[in-house]
Write an enzyme that holds these catalytic residues in place. Structure first.
Site, short mmCIF file in Angstrom:
data_model
loop_
_atom_site.label_atom_id
_atom_site.label_comp_id
_atom_site.label_asym_id
_atom_site.label_seq_id
_atom_site.Cartn_x
_atom_site.Cartn_y
_atom_site.Cartn_z
N LYS A 195 0.86 -1.18 0.00
CA LYS A 195 0.00 0.00 0.00
C LYS A 195 0.90 1.24 0.00
CE LYS A 195 -4.36 1.27 0.03
NZ LYS A 195 -5.33 0.81 -0.96
N SER A 390 -8.68 -0.55 -4.30
CA SER A 390 -8.95 -0.12 -2.93
C SER A 390 -10.46 0.02 -2.71
CB SER A 390 -8.20 1.18 -2.65
OG SER A 390 -8.15 1.45 -1.26
#
Length: 593
Positions: A195, A390
């Site tokens: 991430k 996401s």
């Protein structure tokens, strides 16, 4: 003060009058054009200009048509209308060919693949499909435009142009050194290593996990381009790779290498199309799509709602209009899904997503609406555009099935949060801060205070909870074991092809594949005709109010009122391709499959 108040009232009244006049004139244009529509010629060649990404929205045709008419640029067609019109044209005996003018501005990979699929379907009927471009990139940036061009029967390039299909290169700036220099401290926590959205602030270069993920993306895209061009142009993949490594190529060199069929100018390709099709008659794809929208449904057709959602996910007033960046308002999209479910005549929903993520809470609002819809027997198929990562993937994972193009960026199942604090920078400049608080964590996100140990512990606890919720829901939805889910998650972004291999996506394809899966999930036969109704969440006039909020918008509306007759003729069929059927929901007339 009293004078100011009167002036303000007068200004608002004037804007209101302009709004009413413009709306009334638009309604008048709609009625006149609907009554006076000329039938399409018996023989025609469709024309289309493609220069850059297309809107994914399928229900904002009013705004796009007005802007196209006001500026004289473009046809106002989004990707949905373009693809549907091309597929209908393939079966239409009146359509004898397709001529596309392709600009050098790159599309996203998924949009290019969606258009390539439609072009291949058109060519399968034996009708000529020619593409012309002055140049496909100039010294670079032409890889995706050429990838799209290769899908046509003939590729024409201006003699002075080039094929700048040089491949893919992702470059990212890193500001950590600059922030350190000014005493600005980035404080972010992630779940997990892949991430890397905040990496531009926290790092000096790509982290090893980020390098692995991004390299896999560009290599995946390159493999897809090489395979597609090789198949389309009858070349060996190794030869295509070698030509990409030699690019940019001048037009003559590209022709000799087999990447281009003919060198010529736009008038010459027009003449070639007339000879290939047997007709000089040209009709824009926009006009053709408008004609399709007014054809009566096929008897026995089942209704399918098409909801397009683009942009970052927010929980609040997501907006979109002719001047604004799009956002996905979680509440508005959830309400639109609920509203469609209330219609007993709808057999299913295609939810088209193009989103890099955003609000966890907003995404969860839509996820719950999808769960409610499925609980009431409404099948929902998620169709992914260029990116559904996401929060975008969070929304998609609740659908019955997920469809992505091979080049779609998806996954990124993870979470990050934090802040940038400039307390040290202030102190270095001689600025001090002081104040009072009530509540242990009242200054939790203060930009002048660094996280203390309890605050950072609280931040990490929240990220752990969000990550567990995300991966838990995804594992259940995708029927993956915890180990398989963790391997696919960790915040890593995948191409659609790689995501399918890991169980995050069901099928590769576009809207056509999504519609086929709607039939399966709704228990319909494979040949059941579908009546597709695009639905846009939000208030139909909201974009117009934002238009009025800008000086240029006021001028545009004034011009609209002053030159109504001329604009009515100029906007043509686009205005009458739009209808408002319910308060709060803007809908186009159904398009038939």
């Amino acid at each position: 003060m009293r004078f100011f108040g009167k002036a303000l009232v007068a200004l608002l009244a004037t804007l209101g009058l302009l709004t009413c006049l413009a709306a009334g004139m638009g309604a008048l244009a709609l009625s006149r054009l609907a009554d006076s529509r000329e039938p399409l010629p018996d023989q025609l060649v469709l024309t289309l200009a493609v220069d850059g990404p297309m809107s994914e929205a399928a229900g904002d045709q009013t705004a796009r048509a007005l802007m196209a008419g006001l500026t004289g640029q473009g046809e106002g067609l989004g990707l949905f209308e373009t693809v549907r019109a091309l597929r209908a044209a393939a079966r239409d005996p009146k359509v004898d060919g397709l001529l596309v003018h392709l600009g050098g501005t790159p599309l996203g990979m998924a949009q290019a693949q969606e258009l390539r699929d439609a072009i291949h379907a058109f060519r399968a009927t034996g009708k000529p499909a020619l593409v012309f471009s002055e140049t496909l990139g100039e010294f670079g940036g032409g890889t995706i435009p050429y990838y799209l061009a290769a899908a046509f029967d003939q590729v024409w390039v201006q003699p002075s142009g080039m094929i700048a299909a040089t491949g893919f290169s992702l470059r990212q700036p890193f500001a950590r050194g600059l922030l350190d220099r000014f005493g600005i401290v980035p404080e972010f926590e992630t779940r997990k290593d892949f991430k890397n959205a905040a990496s531009a602030l926290t790092d000096h270069a790509l982290t090893p996990p980020a390098r692995v993920a991004l390299d896999a993306v560009v290599q995946g895209w390159m493999g897809q381009v090489v395979a597609g061009v090789a198949a389309d142009r009858g070349l060996e993949p190794a030869r295509v790779q070698a030509l990409i490594d030699q690019a940019p190529l001048l037009a003559e060199a590209a022709r000799e290498a087999g990447l281009v069929d003919r060198l010529g100018y736009v008038d010459e390709v027009e003449e070639a199309m007339t000879q290939a099709s047997g007709t000089p008659t040209r009709v824009s794809l926009g006009e053709y799509a408008a004609d399709l929208a007014h054809r009566p449904p096929v008897p026995g057709a089942r209704k399918v709602a098409y909801l397009a959602a683009s942009g970052p996910v927010v929980i609040g007033d997501g907006h979109k209009g002719p001047f604004d960046e799009e956002e996905i308002d979680g509440r508005a999209l959830a309400a639109a899904i609920d509203k469609v479910v209330e219609n007993p005549g709808v057999a299913g929903i295609v939810l088209r997503l193009d989103s890099p993520g955003g609000s966890y809470v907003g995404s969860d609002v839509v996820w719950r609406a999808i769960a409610r819809a499925r609980g009431r027997g409404m099948p929902i198929i998620a169709s992914m555009g260029d990116v559904a990562a996401s929060g975008g993937y969070f929304i998609a994972m609740g659908a019955n099935r997920i469809v992505a193009q091979p080049g779609t960026l998806t996954g990124s199942i993870g979470v990050l949060a934090g802040k940038v604090s400039f307390g040290k920078a202030s102190a270095d400049l001689g600025v001090t801060w002081d104040g009072v608080s009530a509540g242990r964590n009242a200054a939790f996100l203060s930009p002048v205070d660094a996280f203390d140990a309890p605050g950072r512990e609280r931040l990490n606890a929240m990220l752990d909870a969000i990550y567990a919720d995300f991966t838990g829901k995804a594992a259940r939805a995708r029927n993956l074991s915890p180990a398989a889910m963790e391997a696919a998650a960790q915040g890593r972004v995948w191409t659609g092809a790689d995501a399918q291999a890991r169980g995050l996506v069901d099928s590769l394809g576009g809207v056509e594949q999504a519609l086929a899966l709607v039939r399966v999930e709704a228990g319909l036969s494979s040949d059941t005709p579908l009546e597709i109704t695009p639905v846009t969440p939000g208030t139909p006039g909201a974009w117009f109010l934002r238009l009025l909020a800008r000086v240029d918008g006021v001028r545009a509306v004034a011009a609209l009122v002053r030159e109504g007759a001329a604009l009515e003729a100029r906007l043509g069929p686009w205005l009458d391709a739009v209808g408002v059927t319910e308060p709060g929901v803007l809908r186009m007339p159904p398009l038939e499959r």
